[in-house]
Enzyme design. Structure first.
Site, PDB file in Angstrom:
ATOM      1  N   ASN A 225     -10.107   0.050  12.941  1.00 32.83           N
ATOM      2  CA  ASN A 225     -10.541   0.067  11.535  1.00 32.83           C
ATOM      3  C   ASN A 225     -10.453  -1.340  10.960  1.00 32.83           C
ATOM      4  O   ASN A 225      -9.978  -2.262  11.625  1.00 32.83           O
ATOM      5  CB  ASN A 225      -9.720   1.075  10.720  1.00 32.83           C
ATOM      6  CG  ASN A 225      -8.255   0.702  10.678  1.00 32.83           C
ATOM      7  OD1 ASN A 225      -7.879  -0.320  10.110  1.00 32.83           O
ATOM      8  ND2 ASN A 225      -7.420   1.516  11.301  1.00 32.83           N
ATOM      9  N   ASP A 292      -5.636   8.277  12.874  1.00 34.15           N
ATOM     10  CA  ASP A 292      -5.199   9.673  12.883  1.00 34.15           C
ATOM     11  C   ASP A 292      -5.531  10.341  14.214  1.00 34.15           C
ATOM     12  O   ASP A 292      -4.954  11.353  14.561  1.00 34.15           O
ATOM     13  CB  ASP A 292      -5.893  10.449  11.751  1.00 34.15           C
ATOM     14  CG  ASP A 292      -5.359  10.030  10.393  1.00 34.15           C
ATOM     15  OD1 ASP A 292      -4.150   9.732  10.305  1.00 34.15           O
ATOM     16  OD2 ASP A 292      -6.145   9.995   9.419  1.00 34.15           O
ATOM     17  N   LYS A 302     -13.697  -0.222  33.179  1.00 35.25           N
ATOM     18  CA  LYS A 302     -14.677  -0.248  32.100  1.00 35.25           C
ATOM     19  C   LYS A 302     -15.685   0.890  32.261  1.00 35.25           C
ATOM     20  O   LYS A 302     -16.184   1.133  33.366  1.00 35.25           O
ATOM     21  CB  LYS A 302     -15.406  -1.608  32.188  1.00 35.25           C
ATOM     22  CG  LYS A 302     -16.255  -1.924  31.014  1.00 35.25           C
ATOM     23  CD  LYS A 302     -16.795  -3.356  31.142  1.00 35.25           C
ATOM     24  CE  LYS A 302     -18.021  -3.506  30.292  1.00 35.25           C
ATOM     25  NZ  LYS A 302     -19.208  -3.895  30.994  1.00 35.25           N
ATOM     26  N   PHE A 335       1.542   4.701   1.940  1.00 32.09           N
ATOM     27  CA  PHE A 335       0.314   4.226   1.300  1.00 32.09           C
ATOM     28  C   PHE A 335      -0.731   5.329   1.388  1.00 32.09           C
ATOM     29  O   PHE A 335      -0.741   6.089   2.346  1.00 32.09           O
ATOM     30  CB  PHE A 335      -0.200   2.950   1.996  1.00 32.09           C
ATOM     31  CG  PHE A 335       0.429   1.702   1.432  1.00 32.09           C
ATOM     32  CD1 PHE A 335       1.782   1.450   1.626  1.00 32.09           C
ATOM     33  CD2 PHE A 335      -0.314   0.801   0.689  1.00 32.09           C
ATOM     34  CE1 PHE A 335       2.385   0.323   1.086  1.00 32.09           C
ATOM     35  CE2 PHE A 335       0.271  -0.328   0.143  1.00 32.09           C
ATOM     36  CZ  PHE A 335       1.625  -0.566   0.337  1.00 32.09           C
ATOM     37  N   LYS A 349      -0.129  13.805  -1.197  1.00 29.47           N
ATOM     38  CA  LYS A 349       0.467  13.138  -0.020  1.00 29.47           C
ATOM     39  C   LYS A 349       1.922  12.774  -0.296  1.00 29.47           C
ATOM     40  O   LYS A 349       2.776  12.841   0.585  1.00 29.47           O
ATOM     41  CB  LYS A 349      -0.315  11.861   0.314  1.00 29.47           C
ATOM     42  CG  LYS A 349      -1.457  12.110   1.267  1.00 29.47           C
ATOM     43  CD  LYS A 349      -2.176  10.844   1.641  1.00 29.47           C
ATOM     44  CE  LYS A 349      -3.568  11.206   2.164  1.00 29.47           C
ATOM     45  NZ  LYS A 349      -4.422  10.067   2.338  1.00 29.47           N
ATOM     46  N   LYS A 353       4.497  14.272   2.317  1.00 27.58           N
ATOM     47  CA  LYS A 353       5.225  13.368   3.245  1.00 27.58           C
ATOM     48  C   LYS A 353       6.672  13.172   2.812  1.00 27.58           C
ATOM     49  O   LYS A 353       7.438  12.533   3.522  1.00 27.58           O
ATOM     50  CB  LYS A 353       4.506  12.023   3.350  1.00 27.58           C
ATOM     51  CG  LYS A 353       3.028  12.203   3.746  1.00 27.58           C
ATOM     52  CD  LYS A 353       2.495  11.100   4.588  1.00 27.58           C
ATOM     53  CE  LYS A 353       1.024  11.343   4.896  1.00 27.58           C
ATOM     54  NZ  LYS A 353       0.603  10.826   6.179  1.00 27.58           N
TER      55      LYS A 353
HETATM   56  N1  CTP Z   1       0.408   7.292   8.505  1.00 32.21           N
HETATM   57  C1  CTP Z   1       1.310   7.388   9.548  1.00 32.21           C
HETATM   58  N2  CTP Z   1       0.913   7.881  10.747  1.00 32.21           N
HETATM   59  C2  CTP Z   1      -0.365   8.317  10.931  1.00 32.21           C
HETATM   60  C3  CTP Z   1      -1.286   8.249   9.854  1.00 32.21           C
HETATM   61  C4  CTP Z   1      -0.866   7.734   8.653  1.00 32.21           C
HETATM   62  O1  CTP Z   1       2.472   6.991   9.403  1.00 32.21           O
HETATM   63  N3  CTP Z   1      -0.715   8.791  12.099  1.00 32.21           N
HETATM   64  C5  CTP Z   1       0.886   6.753   7.222  1.00 32.21           C
HETATM   65  C6  CTP Z   1       0.091   5.570   6.712  1.00 32.21           C
HETATM   66  O2  CTP Z   1       0.622   4.348   7.179  1.00 32.21           O
HETATM   67  C7  CTP Z   1       0.254   5.706   5.211  1.00 32.21           C
HETATM   68  C8  CTP Z   1       0.350   7.201   4.994  1.00 32.21           C
HETATM   69  O3  CTP Z   1       0.747   7.755   6.259  1.00 32.21           O
HETATM   70  O4  CTP Z   1       1.432   5.118   4.739  1.00 32.21           O
HETATM   71  C9  CTP Z   1      -0.911   7.878   4.543  1.00 32.21           C
HETATM   72  O5  CTP Z   1      -1.962   7.559   5.404  1.00 32.21           O
HETATM   73  P1  CTP Z   1      -3.451   8.065   5.126  1.00 32.21           P
HETATM   74  O6  CTP Z   1      -4.302   7.643   6.258  1.00 32.21           O
HETATM   75  O7  CTP Z   1      -3.840   7.689   3.739  1.00 32.21           O
HETATM   76  O8  CTP Z   1      -3.241   9.623   5.087  1.00 32.21           O
HETATM   77  P2  CTP Z   1      -3.249  10.707   6.206  1.00 32.21           P
HETATM   78  O9  CTP Z   1      -1.900  11.332   6.217  1.00 32.21           O
HETATM   79  O10 CTP Z   1      -3.762  10.158   7.484  1.00 32.21           O
HETATM   80  O11 CTP Z   1      -4.267  11.788   5.583  1.00 32.21           O
HETATM   81  P3  CTP Z   1      -5.888  11.699   5.446  1.00 32.21           P
HETATM   82  O12 CTP Z   1      -6.382  10.920   6.605  1.00 32.21           O
HETATM   83  O13 CTP Z   1      -6.310  13.116   5.458  1.00 32.21           O
HETATM   84  O14 CTP Z   1      -6.190  11.026   4.133  1.00 32.21           O
END
Ligand code: CTP
Length: 411
Positions: A225, A292, A302, A335, A349, A353
């Protein structure tokens, strides 16, 4: 019902002045001091430059006034301004750190002997904060026992005397005596702030994650990303300046840091590093954009194009690192980068969390967030929301760390 946002601590822009006196002597390395002063300004410090008479033969005060955005202190104006040596007491009182760069053999000798025959040496004697010294001179002058004795005496008195580099010198000779790079001097100044801090974060172990994870598809390709790692870096810098023992777990190398960094690539690497480090930590700040989902299998070597028209990628869920890190005694900051003004989603969230603070930002707002230099955030906390309008990531980081300190102090 959503609570009314409350003002950020301080004046609303969360500006606490971090003032650094930069003493500049007459040496060719002075061009690096111009860059040092410029970097200090861009990184949120307030430098005041103090030039010796010899320094003015190399660069005019105007150059330093322009880059430091404030008046330059000179021997000449010290006498004119107050009719006496008052300026050195004023200067020494107002600053937290004194950095002498370049420090020439002559000024080092005067500082070691406790002489006060110009503004810079008088300020050194009157100053009670941390001192950073970046020597710069010809190799023979540097290696002379007199200079080495002086450097030792200054270090024994608590100054951070930086090593010089070796290589081509301006005098045409080769050897030691080349002034440390601006980034190295800046790290030393940051360490000086870290060592003199006295607040709720002082001595606390803080883990910050930064950057976007890269999930390997094969030996050369990954799913990633656009996170630049800048917000995490700013948060780590800020916690360090407030005296914390910082570890930055990052996927992006953004140059020298004044604290320890652990380089990682994938979400699994990041999870392993965070769990190892948080076992002994007080605070975890998950600023990283963690994938995620990750490819279920990694192809050795490769993937070859061949005659293939379409390629499917089977992705599996990664661990939620923030959620899995929950334990009593660990203050967690999450975040939420949302596509749109979805404060409601961020609030969900925050609950889900179980974090202590959650920093929300809208990635669709222009000029802020992922990959940009600036950000606009809302910090969700049990005390209510704090909104920080569009500003630098450094100022956002100050606001977040102010909230972290407030929570640590009230625990
Ligand atoms: N985070 C994490 N581990 C993951 C995904 C996210 O620790 N596998 C943490 C990120 O670093 C951030 C928070 O969780 O501090 C929220 O991440 P975000 O991507 O906004 O939310 P998600 O929980 O992934 O939910 P969604 O993708 O549905 O918005």
């Amino acid at each position: 019902m959503a609570a009314e946002p409350r003002p950020a601590a301080g004046d609303g822009t969360v500006q606490t002045e971090r003032s650094v006196l930069v003493g500049v002597c007459g040496g060719i390395a002075i061009y690096k001091s111009v860059e040092l002063v410029r970097s200090l300004v861009t990184e949120g410090f307030t430098p005041t430059v103090l030039l010796t008479e010899a320094a003015e033969r190399f660069v005019t005060p105007l150059t330093f006034a322009a880059v430091s955005k404030s008046a330059v202190l000179q021997d000449e104006t010290a006498w004119q301004a107050s009719g006496g040596w008052f300026q050195h007491i004023e200067a020494a009182r107002g600053a937290q750190v004194l950095c002498v760069a370049p420090a020439t053999a002559n000024t080092l000798a005067k500082m070691a002997a406790g002489m006060a025959d110009n503004l810079l040496t008088a300020v050194y004697l009157a100053f009670r904060g941390r001192v950073v010294i970046a020597p710069s001179m010809n190799w023979a002058m540097y290696e002379h026992p007199a200079t080495q004795d002086n450097l030792r005496r200054l270090a024994e008195r608590g100054a951070d005397v930086l090593d010089t580099g070796s290589g081509d010198l301006a005098c045409g000779e080769e050897g030691s005596g080349r002034m440390a790079d601006p980034q190295t001097i800046l790290s030393a100044i940051r360490r000086a702030f870290n060592q003199s801090a006295a607040g709720p974060l002082t001595g606390r172990k803080v883990i910050v994650t930064a950057g976007g994870t890269r999930e390997p598809v094969d030996a050369v390709r990954y799913v990633g990303n656009r996170s630049s790692g800048r917000m995490g870096r700013a948060l780590a810098d800020e916690a360090h300046l407030r005296g914390a023992d910082v570890v930055l777990v990052t996927t992006v190398d953004r140059g020298e840091t004044a604290y320890r960094t652990v380089s990682v690539e994938s979400a699994a690497d990041m999870a392993a590093a965070v769990h190892a480090e948080t076992a002994t930590a007080d605070v975890l700040v998950m600023a990283a954009a963690v994938a995620d989902f990750t490819p279920g299998t990694r192809v050795e070597g490769k993937i070859e194009r061949g005659e293939t028209e379409t390629l499917g990628l089977q992705l599996v869920r990664t661990q939620d690192i923030l959620l899995a890190s929950a334990r009593p005694g660990l203050l967690r900051v999450g975040f939420a980068a949302e596509a749109g003004p979805r404060l409601d989603r961020a609030r969900a969230k925050y609950e889900q969390k179980g974090v202590d603070l959650l920093v929300f930002n809208d990635i669709l707002a222009s000029g802020v967030g992922i990959g940009s230099l600036e950000n606009e955030i809302t910090i969700i906390s049990p005390e209510g929301d704090v909104h920080i309008p569009r500003t630098s990531k450094a100022v956002c980081a100050r606001a977040v760390m102010t909230e972290v300190e407030r929570m640590l102090a009230s625990h």
